[in-house]
Design an enzyme around this catalytic site. Structure first.
Site, short mmCIF file in Angstrom:
data_model
loop_
_atom_site.label_atom_id
_atom_site.label_comp_id
_atom_site.label_asym_id
_atom_site.label_seq_id
_atom_site.Cartn_x
_atom_site.Cartn_y
_atom_site.Cartn_z
N SER A 1 -0.36 2.61 -7.64
CA SER A 1 -0.82 3.49 -6.56
C SER A 1 -0.69 4.95 -6.97
O SER A 1 0.15 5.31 -7.81
CB SER A 1 -0.01 3.23 -5.29
OG SER A 1 -0.24 4.24 -4.33
N TYR B 1 8.27 2.37 -0.65
CA TYR B 1 7.07 2.07 -1.43
C TYR B 1 6.87 3.13 -2.52
O TYR B 1 6.67 2.79 -3.70
CB TYR B 1 5.85 2.02 -0.51
CG TYR B 1 4.55 1.77 -1.21
CD1 TYR B 1 4.27 0.54 -1.79
CD2 TYR B 1 3.57 2.76 -1.28
CE1 TYR B 1 3.07 0.30 -2.43
CE2 TYR B 1 2.36 2.52 -1.91
CZ TYR B 1 2.12 1.29 -2.50
OH TYR B 1 0.92 1.07 -3.13
#
Length: 313
Positions: free
Chosen positions: A181, A194
């Site tokens: 990501s 995250y």
């Protein structure tokens, strides 16, 4: 008839035809590259059951790769293998090998790594695609969830990479691709655990790149906003109306699986060390974080306040 109007009428079809021809040639070149770059290569794809995993499996299978597909569900892996076999010419493709792999179960990793290596005795390309997501205020996330997130997003991929590296080093060839990501480079509110896991795995492969270069092994990272489902909108597309949510809503459906797969094929050929797939605003945010950190932090804080105000309305 007005000459200008006549010229315009004649030019429009020509432009349309030329544009269509360009995209056709581009697709043909990408298809050719995918076949020449992976033919007979042993390719491992983690989370092969995801949208991107299936897309990569289809591209590489048609290109003649010796696929090792990894996932959590054996029945679904078999179904994917059957779909690939039915959609291809068996005289120029290899039947995929299947391995159960769950990064959330670290105790099973040694056995999974051994099984992957036993498939062909070596491998050429490892595509680390899996990811676990979470959006929540930091104080509400339990330590158990923190650990599970780190297992899935950091310890799992790092353990698999370290497990296959000795064979790559002995053969002095190989390519590791981390599909990560953009939050491995840019942290935003309500993504604490995250973002931490994504920063950790990004740092691991950035460090690893320099360590293995002398052995002829390439390490590439591909950072995206998020991979959108192929047929339905992503949950992140409906994120709260905050300032920082604009980092992701500029491309409402994120990056499609076929776009990401195309970028992976290109990366295999040009061996770029780092690729960012994102619209302009997230890229600007990356530069702002590096060169104008106080401005970036102020925008993030304002975004949180804006989100809170919207919830109160």
């Amino acid at each position: 008839m007005d000459p200008v109007w006549t010229t315009t009428v004649l030019l429009v079809p020509c432009v349309v035809v030329l544009t269509a021809g360009f995209f056709y040639l581009y697709s043909a070149v990408i298809g050719l590259l995918s076949k020449t770059s992976v033919r007979n290569k042993v390719v491992v794809i983690t989370d092969a059951l995801s949208g991107l995993g299936k897309e990569c499996a289809g591209v590489f299978h048609k290109g003649g790769a010796r696929l090792i597909l990894c996932g959590k569900c054996w029945d679904k892996l078999q179904e994917l293998a059957d779909d690939l076999a039915n959609a291809s010419d068996p005289t120029v493709t290899f039947p995929p090998k299947l391995v159960l792999l769950d990064f959330g179960d670290m105790d099973s990793m040694p056995e999974a790594v051994e099984e992957i290596l036993e498939c062909y005795g070596c491998l050429d390309i490892l595509i680390l695609n899996s990811s676990m997501k979470l959006r929540a205020p930091a104080q509400t996330v339990s330590l158990e969830t923190d650990r599970l997130m780190m297992d899935n997003n950091y310890f799992g991929p790092a353990t698999l990479a370290k497990g296959v590296l000795p064979t790559m080093i002995s053969r002095r060839t190989g390519h590791l691709i981390l599909v990560n990501s953009i939050q491995g480079k840019l942290a935003v509110p309500f993504r604490t655990t995250y973002a931490a896991s994504k920063h950790a795995v990004q740092a691991f492969f950035d460090s690893l790149r320099a360590e293995v270069e002398e052995y002829g092994i390439s390490v590439s990272t591909i950072n995206h906003t998020f991979i959108s489902p192929s047929s339905s909108s992503s949950p992140e597309a409906s994120s709260s109306r905050s300032l920082w949510s604009l980092l992701y809503t500029q491309k409402p459906l994120g990056v499609s699986p076929d776009e990401a797969a195309t970028e992976i094929v290109k990366t295999l050929n040009n061996k770029r060390k780092e690729v960012v797939i994102a619209p302009s605003l997230p890229k600007v945010a990356l530069y702002a974080r590096s060169f104008f950190p106080n401005v970036f932090f102020a925008v993030m804080a304002a975004g949180v306040n804006n989100a809170a105000a919207c919830e109160d309305m």
